[in-house]
Design a protein around this motif. Structure first.
Motif, PDB file in Angstrom:
ATOM      1  N   LYS A   1       0.846  -1.201   0.000  1.00 59.11           N
ATOM      2  CA  LYS A   1       0.000   0.000   0.000  1.00 59.11           C
ATOM      3  C   LYS A   1       0.878   1.247   0.000  1.00 59.11           C
ATOM      4  CE  LYS A   1      -4.145  -1.875   0.540  1.00 59.11           C
ATOM      5  NZ  LYS A   1      -5.222  -1.644  -0.428  1.00 59.11           N
ATOM      6  N   SER A   2       0.371   2.276  -0.650  1.00 57.02           N
ATOM      7  CA  SER A   2       1.147   3.519  -0.626  1.00 57.02           C
ATOM      8  C   SER A   2       0.232   4.730  -0.513  1.00 57.02           C
ATOM      9  CB  SER A   2       2.008   3.633  -1.880  1.00 57.02           C
ATOM     10  OG  SER A   2       1.206   3.548  -3.025  1.00 57.02           O
ATOM     11  N   ILE A   3       0.729   5.707   0.248  1.00 62.83           N
ATOM     12  CA  ILE A   3       0.017   6.976   0.399  1.00 62.83           C
ATOM     13  C   ILE A   3       0.966   8.072  -0.079  1.00 62.83           C
ATOM     14  CG2 ILE A   3      -1.009   8.597   2.046  1.00 62.83           C
ATOM     15  CD1 ILE A   3      -1.716   6.161   3.779  1.00 62.83           C
ATOM     16  N   ALA A   4       0.512   8.857  -1.046  1.00 61.64           N
ATOM     17  CA  ALA A   4       1.336   9.928  -1.606  1.00 61.64           C
ATOM     18  C   ALA A   4       0.882  11.265  -1.039  1.00 61.64           C
ATOM     19  CB  ALA A   4       1.192   9.933  -3.127  1.00 61.64           C
ATOM     20  N   ILE A   5       1.818  12.009  -0.485  1.00 61.77           N
ATOM     21  CA  ILE A   5       1.491  13.341   0.032  1.00 61.77           C
ATOM     22  C   ILE A   5       2.385  14.366  -0.654  1.00 61.77           C
ATOM     23  CG2 ILE A   5       1.315  14.828   2.070  1.00 61.77           C
ATOM     24  CD1 ILE A   5       0.802  12.408   3.762  1.00 61.77           C
ATOM     25  N   ASP A   6       1.773  15.244  -1.405  1.00 61.99           N
ATOM     26  CA  ASP A   6       2.526  16.306  -2.085  1.00 61.99           C
ATOM     27  C   ASP A   6       2.047  17.659  -1.594  1.00 61.99           C
ATOM     28  OD1 ASP A   6       4.193  14.834  -4.025  1.00 61.99           O
ATOM     29  OD2 ASP A   6       2.258  14.144  -4.795  1.00 61.99           O
ATOM     30  N   GLY A   7       2.880  18.663  -1.838  1.00 63.14           N
ATOM     31  CA  GLY A   7       2.479  20.010  -1.472  1.00 63.14           C
ATOM     32  C   GLY A   7       3.687  20.914  -1.406  1.00 63.14           C
ATOM     33  N   PRO A   8       3.439  22.219  -1.245  1.00 67.65           N
ATOM     34  CA  PRO A   8       4.540  23.180  -1.226  1.00 67.65           C
ATOM     35  C   PRO A   8       5.357  23.119   0.066  1.00 67.65           C
ATOM     36  CG  PRO A   8       2.469  24.277  -0.752  1.00 67.65           C
ATOM     37  CD  PRO A   8       2.132  22.860  -1.089  1.00 67.65           C
ATOM     38  N   ALA A   9       6.487  23.803   0.061  1.00 67.28           N
ATOM     39  CA  ALA A   9       7.377  23.842   1.223  1.00 67.28           C
ATOM     40  C   ALA A   9       6.655  24.422   2.444  1.00 67.28           C
ATOM     41  CB  ALA A   9       8.595  24.703   0.904  1.00 67.28           C
ATOM     42  N   GLY A  10       6.834  23.785   3.565  1.00 68.11           N
ATOM     43  CA  GLY A  10       6.315  24.322   4.819  1.00 68.11           C
ATOM     44  C   GLY A  10       4.841  24.047   5.072  1.00 68.11           C
ATOM     45  N   ALA A  11       4.235  23.161   4.293  1.00 73.98           N
ATOM     46  CA  ALA A  11       2.810  22.865   4.492  1.00 73.98           C
ATOM     47  C   ALA A  11       2.595  21.878   5.642  1.00 73.98           C
ATOM     48  CB  ALA A  11       2.195  22.317   3.209  1.00 73.98           C
ATOM     49  N   GLY A  12       3.691  21.361   6.191  1.00 76.31           N
ATOM     50  CA  GLY A  12       3.572  20.409   7.301  1.00 76.31           C
ATOM     51  C   GLY A  12       3.608  18.967   6.831  1.00 76.31           C
TER      52      GLY A  12
ATOM     53  N   ARG B   1      16.068  14.063 -11.599  1.00 78.93           N
ATOM     54  CA  ARG B   1      14.777  13.448 -11.276  1.00 78.93           C
ATOM     55  C   ARG B   1      14.712  12.012 -11.796  1.00 78.93           C
ATOM     56  NH1 ARG B   1      12.136  17.294  -8.931  1.00 78.93           N
ATOM     57  NH2 ARG B   1      10.530  15.793  -8.423  1.00 78.93           N
ATOM     58  N   ALA B   2      15.179  11.824 -13.041  1.00 79.52           N
ATOM     59  CA  ALA B   2      15.143  10.477 -13.637  1.00 79.52           C
ATOM     60  C   ALA B   2      16.017   9.529 -12.812  1.00 79.52           C
ATOM     61  CB  ALA B   2      15.623  10.534 -15.081  1.00 79.52           C
ATOM     62  N   PHE B   3      17.151  10.024 -12.372  1.00 75.80           N
ATOM     63  CA  PHE B   3      18.095   9.222 -11.603  1.00 75.80           C
ATOM     64  C   PHE B   3      17.465   8.741 -10.291  1.00 75.80           C
ATOM     65  CE2 PHE B   3      21.566   8.874  -8.500  1.00 75.80           C
ATOM     66  CZ  PHE B   3      22.447   8.039  -9.175  1.00 75.80           C
ATOM     67  N   LEU B   4      16.645   9.596  -9.676  1.00 75.19           N
ATOM     68  CA  LEU B   4      16.076   9.254  -8.365  1.00 75.19           C
ATOM     69  C   LEU B   4      14.734   8.527  -8.448  1.00 75.19           C
ATOM     70  CD1 LEU B   4      16.892  12.509  -6.360  1.00 75.19           C
ATOM     71  CD2 LEU B   4      18.148  10.350  -6.363  1.00 75.19           C
ATOM     72  N   LEU B   5      14.162   8.492  -9.653  1.00 73.29           N
ATOM     73  CA  LEU B   5      12.815   7.942  -9.802  1.00 73.29           C
ATOM     74  C   LEU B   5      12.728   6.462  -9.403  1.00 73.29           C
ATOM     75  CD1 LEU B   5       9.946   8.564 -10.713  1.00 73.29           C
ATOM     76  CD2 LEU B   5      10.606   7.965 -13.034  1.00 73.29           C
ATOM     77  N   GLU B   6      13.607   5.634  -9.981  1.00 74.02           N
ATOM     78  CA  GLU B   6      13.552   4.194  -9.696  1.00 74.02           C
ATOM     79  C   GLU B   6      13.826   3.910  -8.227  1.00 74.02           C
ATOM     80  OE1 GLU B   6      12.281   1.785 -11.383  1.00 74.02           O
ATOM     81  OE2 GLU B   6      11.824   3.374 -12.806  1.00 74.02           O
TER      82      GLU B   6
ATOM     83  N   VAL C   1       3.877  11.549 -10.517  1.00 71.93           N
ATOM     84  CA  VAL C   1       4.926  10.871 -11.300  1.00 71.93           C
ATOM     85  C   VAL C   1       5.473   9.609 -10.626  1.00 71.93           C
ATOM     86  CG1 VAL C   1       7.238  11.134 -12.312  1.00 71.93           C
ATOM     87  CG2 VAL C   1       5.636  13.061 -12.372  1.00 71.93           C
ATOM     88  N   VAL C   2       5.863   9.725  -9.370  1.00 71.48           N
ATOM     89  CA  VAL C   2       6.573   8.600  -8.724  1.00 71.48           C
ATOM     90  C   VAL C   2       5.622   7.422  -8.474  1.00 71.48           C
ATOM     91  CG1 VAL C   2       7.982   7.887  -6.740  1.00 71.48           C
ATOM     92  CG2 VAL C   2       8.244  10.193  -7.679  1.00 71.48           C
ATOM     93  N   LEU C   3       4.480   7.707  -7.857  1.00 73.02           N
ATOM     94  CA  LEU C   3       3.529   6.628  -7.545  1.00 73.02           C
ATOM     95  C   LEU C   3       2.147   6.985  -8.096  1.00 73.02           C
ATOM     96  CD1 LEU C   3       4.511   6.051  -3.775  1.00 73.02           C
ATOM     97  CD2 LEU C   3       5.384   4.829  -5.777  1.00 73.02           C
ATOM     98  N   PRO C   4       1.999   6.985  -9.421  1.00 70.73           N
ATOM     99  CA  PRO C   4       0.701   7.408  -9.987  1.00 70.73           C
ATOM    100  C   PRO C   4      -0.448   6.486  -9.581  1.00 70.73           C
ATOM    101  CG  PRO C   4       2.174   6.573 -11.701  1.00 70.73           C
ATOM    102  CD  PRO C   4       2.985   6.651 -10.462  1.00 70.73           C
ATOM    103  N   LYS C   5      -0.106   5.262  -9.107  1.00 73.16           N
ATOM    104  CA  LYS C   5      -1.168   4.344  -8.695  1.00 73.16           C
ATOM    105  C   LYS C   5      -1.285   4.250  -7.177  1.00 73.16           C
ATOM    106  CE  LYS C   5      -1.211   1.583 -12.849  1.00 73.16           C
ATOM    107  NZ  LYS C   5      -0.272   0.683 -13.491  1.00 73.16           N
ATOM    108  N   ALA C   6      -0.811   5.248  -6.478  1.00 70.75           N
ATOM    109  CA  ALA C   6      -0.875   5.238  -5.005  1.00 70.75           C
ATOM    110  C   ALA C   6      -2.314   5.001  -4.550  1.00 70.75           C
ATOM    111  CB  ALA C   6      -0.361   6.565  -4.460  1.00 70.75           C
ATOM    112  N   ASP C   7      -2.488   4.306  -3.430  1.00 66.33           N
ATOM    113  CA  ASP C   7      -3.835   4.003  -2.939  1.00 66.33           C
ATOM    114  C   ASP C   7      -4.566   5.261  -2.492  1.00 66.33           C
ATOM    115  OD1 ASP C   7      -3.887   0.890  -2.783  1.00 66.33           O
ATOM    116  OD2 ASP C   7      -1.909   1.521  -2.126  1.00 66.33           O
ATOM    117  N   VAL C   8      -3.802   6.203  -1.932  1.00 63.02           N
ATOM    118  CA  VAL C   8      -4.394   7.472  -1.517  1.00 63.02           C
ATOM    119  C   VAL C   8      -3.426   8.584  -1.918  1.00 63.02           C
ATOM    120  CG1 VAL C   8      -5.384   8.808   0.382  1.00 63.02           C
ATOM    121  CG2 VAL C   8      -5.267   6.322   0.577  1.00 63.02           C
ATOM    122  N   LYS C   9      -3.991   9.667  -2.463  1.00 62.73           N
ATOM    123  CA  LYS C   9      -3.162  10.823  -2.797  1.00 62.73           C
ATOM    124  C   LYS C   9      -3.714  12.047  -2.086  1.00 62.73           C
ATOM    125  CE  LYS C   9      -2.222   9.121  -7.433  1.00 62.73           C
ATOM    126  NZ  LYS C   9      -2.268   9.428  -8.869  1.00 62.73           N
TER     127      LYS C   9
END
Ligand code: DC
Length: 223
Positions: free
Chosen positions: A2-13, A107-112, A133-141
């Motif tokens: 299972k994976s949960i992806a959390i994105d957002g700007p700097a300092g959002a917690g 980015r490509a280097f760190l993706l895998e 990009v990294v986990l487009p099929k994440a269970d929760v985004k």
């Protein structure tokens, strides 16, 4: 897995909340910003301009980057065997990480590397392009944000607690500058995935934000 992806700007917690969420679920917390920061530190120490692909790309081949977790579950970053977990938190590295992260080859280097982590264990992964990009099929985004002023207030408090003097306007300007870089770069810019849930924490404290996060993941993943 299972994976949960959390994105957002700097300092959002993101990091505080992602770590707490991972702890509640018994998942591994992966701070991908720390990985970009380590690449930036490598560039700084090599005397390279982190914004110049011609200077940064050759460093990737010999990059000895490792990540491990302490018994307390805290993620540590190693550069050529040296624990750089503290060194990567300084202000200069934040700005350089944003510049180096705009280089597509970096980015490509760190993706895998990032994808492999999520194949091996259940993860809560935070960053800028995890859901897109990294986990487009994440269970929760989740796209976690807060107003720039609120993020600057939080960052200022954090700096003060660490005994680092700063003033509000400077911190706000840095945050806005980094947001701009992260959102406008051509390679995997920061943006909300179409299937991500937006959570604005401007009016929420830590507990309130964590409860909101738990509510979002409820039913989608189990601990
Ligand atoms: O989350 P952070 O502030 O530690 O991240 C440092 C920089 O790294 C940030 O300005 C943008 C970059 N980054 C990225 O481009 N993609 C990620 N998945 C994580 C971080």
């Amino acid at each position: 897995m299972k994976s949960i992806a959390i994105d957002g700007p700097a300092g959002a917690g993101k990091s505080t909340l992602a770590r707490r969420l991972a702890g509640r679920l018994g998942y591994l917390y992966v701070d991908t910003g720390a990985i970009y920061r380590t690449v930036a530190l490598c560039a700084i120490e090599a005397g390279a301009d982190p914004a110049d692909p011609a200077q940064v790309i050759p460093l990737l081949e010999g990059l000895d980057l490792q990540m491990s977790y302490g018994s307390d579950g805290v993620q540590h970053m190693y550069l050529s065997g040296r624990d750089v977990s503290e060194d990567i938190r300084v202000h200069a590295v934040s700005q350089c990480a944003s510049l180096a992260a705009a280089i597509p080859e970096v980015r490509a280097f760190l993706l895998e590397y990032q994808r492999r982590l999520a194949e091996e264990q259940n993860v809560v992964m935070d960053g800028r392009d995890i859901g897109t990009v990294v986990l487009p099929k994440a269970d929760v985004k989740i796209f976690l944000t807060a107003s720039a002023r609120e993020r600057a207030r939080r960052r200022l408090r954090e700096l003060e607690q660490r005994g680092q003097a700063a003033d509000f306007e400077t911190v706000l300007r840095d945050i806005e500058q980094r947001d701009h870089l992260d959102r406008t770069r051509a390679a995997a810019p920061l943006r909300q995935a179409e299937d991500a849930v937006l959570l604005d924490t401007s009016e929420l404290d830590l507990e309130g934000s964590l409860n909101a996060l738990l509510e979002i993941v409820k039913g989608k993943v189990s601990s």
